[in-house]
Design a protein around this motif. Structure first.
Motif, short mmCIF file in Angstrom:
data_model
loop_
_atom_site.label_atom_id
_atom_site.label_comp_id
_atom_site.label_asym_id
_atom_site.label_seq_id
_atom_site.Cartn_x
_atom_site.Cartn_y
_atom_site.Cartn_z
N UNK A 42 0.82 -1.21 0.00
CA UNK A 42 0.00 0.00 0.00
C UNK A 42 0.86 1.26 0.00
N UNK A 43 1.99 1.19 0.70
CA UNK A 43 2.89 2.35 0.73
C UNK A 43 3.42 2.64 -0.67
N UNK A 44 3.92 1.62 -1.36
CA UNK A 44 4.51 1.85 -2.67
C UNK A 44 3.46 2.25 -3.71
N UNK A 45 2.26 1.72 -3.60
CA UNK A 45 1.22 2.04 -4.58
C UNK A 45 0.44 3.29 -4.21
N UNK A 46 0.76 3.89 -3.07
CA UNK A 46 0.08 5.12 -2.67
C UNK A 46 0.69 6.32 -3.36
N UNK A 47 0.07 6.79 -4.41
CA UNK A 47 0.65 7.86 -5.22
C UNK A 47 0.66 9.21 -4.49
#
Length: 247
Positions: A42-47
């Motif tokens: 979720x951190x990495x895909x949180x734009x």
């Protein structure tokens, strides 16, 4: 070089793009991140964490076809979602082997074709002198293993005259407030005044020095708001500087 045509539906108009791919990207992360990184999908895909970087580059970087070095690429969210990087030639590096497979996975999806990747330690990698128009150090300088002045000093010879350097950091003046709220971490902090002095002394002109916008759960947003009030400053800063040595 041929660049991927951006979908208007995937742009936010503020500097982010390919947002119609976010859900698919999250699925790729979830399916392929090793167990020790499974909580970070979720951190990495949180734009949202890319918003300030994307907005700053959109305001200040107008040219296409630039050579860009992205330090600490992770699973390539910056290359994927930052609009101003889509028509540049990007060299990405990261020392974490678990992120390397995402390069080919995203190429297979038809993205980041303008990016090359090397798994390497930033403190050991070598490039030709004056190789890059822009160097990005995003979400990296919180690490204890990397020190800002040492890293920027090492990378500066690779920057072209008149080139740009982006970096972000955690404000040391918020530490006491975090401790007041019972929050402790292992991150590295920097004093904004000293950071301004360092980059100026190192021969850079400051183009942007602003609070980093980050999206969090409401308790963390409340904490960050308290940090701004009590410390009279942002918890994190994003900075864009330009070499004073013009081409």
């Amino acid at each position: 070089m041929l660049y991927k045509q951006l979908s208007p539906e995937g742009q936010d108009g503020k500097g982010l793009c390919n947002l119609d791919f976010v859900d698919r990207y999250a699925d790729i992360l979830q399916a392929n991140l090793p167990n020790k990184f499974s909580d970070f999908d979720r951190f990495f895909s949180g734009t949202q964490r890319l918003e300030t970087l994307a907005a700053i580059l959109k305001r200040h970087i107008q040219e296409d076809g630039l050579t860009v070095l992205n330090v600490g690429s992770g699973p390539f969210a910056t290359e994927l979602f930052v609009e101003r990087l889509q028509k540049q030639q990007v060299q990405s590096i990261d020392y974490t082997p678990e992120f390397a497979p995402f390069y080919q996975l995203l190429l297979n999806e038809g993205y980041i074709a303008n990016t090359s990747f090397e798994q390497v330690d930033v403190m050991e990698v070598e490039f030709p002198q004056k190789a890059f128009d822009l160097i990005i150090i995003h979400d990296v300088l919180f690490e204890k293993a990397l020190e800002m002045e040492t890293l920027i000093t090492r990378l500066s010879p690779f920057l072209k005259p008149g080139g740009y350097l982006y970096f972000d950091f955690i404000n040391s003046r918020t530490q006491w407030v975090k401790r007041l709220f019972g929050r402790h971490d292992q991150f590295r902090y920097y004093d904004p005044v000293k950071v301004k002095g360092f980059v100026t002394h190192a021969g850079f002109e400051i183009l942007s020095f602003e609070a980093t916008r980050k999206a969090h759960s409401w308790p963390i947003r409340v904490l960050h708001h308290a940090l701004q009030i009590l410390s009279r400053g942002s918890g994190n800063y994003s900075v864009l500087v330009q070499s004073k040595s013009r081409p």
